[in-house]
Write a protein that holds these residues in place. Structure first.
Motif, PDB file in Angstrom:
ATOM      1  N   GLY A  12      50.661  42.456   9.446  1.00  0.00           N
ATOM      2  CA  GLY A  12      51.967  41.836   9.244  1.00  0.00           C
ATOM      3  C   GLY A  12      52.064  40.460   9.864  1.00  0.00           C
ATOM      4  N   LEU A  13      51.118  40.141  10.738  1.00  0.00           N
ATOM      5  CA  LEU A  13      51.067  38.822  11.370  1.00  0.00           C
ATOM      6  C   LEU A  13      50.436  37.774  10.462  1.00  0.00           C
ATOM      7  N   LEU A  14      49.747  38.219   9.447  1.00  0.00           N
ATOM      8  CA  LEU A  14      49.009  37.298   8.598  1.00  0.00           C
ATOM      9  C   LEU A  14      49.900  36.223   7.987  1.00  0.00           C
ATOM     10  N   THR A  15      51.017  36.613   7.407  1.00  0.00           N
ATOM     11  CA  THR A  15      51.907  35.637   6.766  1.00  0.00           C
ATOM     12  C   THR A  15      52.449  34.620   7.768  1.00  0.00           C
ATOM     13  N   PRO A  16      53.024  35.052   8.915  1.00  0.00           N
ATOM     14  CA  PRO A  16      53.499  34.049   9.874  1.00  0.00           C
ATOM     15  C   PRO A  16      52.398  33.118  10.381  1.00  0.00           C
ATOM     16  N   LEU A  17      51.217  33.678  10.647  1.00  0.00           N
ATOM     17  CA  LEU A  17      50.132  32.834  11.159  1.00  0.00           C
ATOM     18  C   LEU A  17      49.625  31.855  10.106  1.00  0.00           C
ATOM     19  N   LEU A  18      49.528  32.304   8.871  1.00  0.00           N
ATOM     20  CA  LEU A  18      49.120  31.387   7.799  1.00  0.00           C
ATOM     21  C   LEU A  18      50.148  30.290   7.586  1.00  0.00           C
ATOM     22  N   ALA A 138      57.721  35.557  12.591  1.00  0.00           N
ATOM     23  CA  ALA A 138      57.338  36.854  13.160  1.00  0.00           C
ATOM     24  C   ALA A 138      58.541  37.588  13.763  1.00  0.00           C
ATOM     25  N   LEU A 139      59.550  36.857  14.214  1.00  0.00           N
ATOM     26  CA  LEU A 139      60.690  37.482  14.890  1.00  0.00           C
ATOM     27  C   LEU A 139      61.331  38.629  14.105  1.00  0.00           C
ATOM     28  N   PRO A 140      61.647  38.453  12.824  1.00  0.00           N
ATOM     29  CA  PRO A 140      62.337  39.550  12.129  1.00  0.00           C
ATOM     30  C   PRO A 140      61.418  40.695  11.689  1.00  0.00           C
ATOM     31  N   ARG A 141      60.122  40.529  11.815  1.00  0.00           N
ATOM     32  CA  ARG A 141      59.188  41.557  11.346  1.00  0.00           C
ATOM     33  C   ARG A 141      59.124  42.721  12.328  1.00  0.00           C
ATOM     34  N   ARG A 142      59.164  43.892  11.796  1.00  0.00           N
ATOM     35  CA  ARG A 142      59.048  45.108  12.599  1.00  0.00           C
ATOM     36  C   ARG A 142      57.610  45.603  12.552  1.00  0.00           C
TER      37      ARG A 142
END
Length: 179
Positions: A12-18, A138-142
């Protein structure tokens, strides 16, 4: 017993990091390809653009410490209860203070690499906004690993400290304290 659904999802971190990486690269490319104007944009209330940038960055730098202390409080590491709104608003104000500085840096100066201090400063600026984008996404991702927000917040703090050291501290010790 931990099930598959209970485990943190690093994917789930992939999108924010990209997205953060794209912001970093886009700012660096724009800063390098855009011909610098040399024109100082609106140093309202300041004698010149450099004092404006030094003081606004100093304000963001001070608020970065408020961010660290309030984050430690939110995570129960201080034994003192600081309201969560202190963390949110100190971060918002710190970020807003960086906008005119970044705009001036990119528009008037561009990404420079001739002087080591300025190269480090330019790269840290790109890094700061990339990490900021990643943290906000990343903040809103659970379900992210527990280290995600502290790591991204620490990256923001480190970048802002580096930006302050390579700009404001340099300005105050080389040119002097001016407004």
């Amino acid at each position: 017993m931990t099930t598959v659904t209970d485990r943190p999802a690093p994917a789930g971190l992939l999108t924010p990091l990209l997205a953060g990486a794209l912001v970093m690269v886009a700012l660096g490319v724009y800063g390098r390809l855009h011909p610098p104007t040399g024109f100082a944009v609106g140093p309202a209330g300041f004698s010149q653009a450099l004092p404006m940038k030094a003081w606004l960055t100093t304000g963001a730098f001070v608020l970065a410490f408020v961010q660290v202390v309030s984050a430690l409080s939110m995570w129960g590491r201080l034994g003192v209860d600081i309201p969560a709104w202190v963390h949110r608003w100190s971060g918002r104000v710190a970020f807003l203070l960086t906008i005119p500085v970044a705009f001036h840096c990119l528009y008037a100066l561009g990404l420079q690499y001739d002087v080591p201090r300025v190269l480090v400063h330019s790269l840290l600026g790109c890094f700061f906004y990339g990490v900021f984008a990643a943290k906000m996404l990343a903040l809103p991702r659970r379900g992210l690993p527990g280290w995600t927000l502290p790591l991204l917040g620490g990256g923001l703090f480190a970048a802002l400290v580096g930006l302050w050291l390579t700009s404001s501290l340099w300005f105050f010790t080389t040119i002097g304290v001016k407004f």
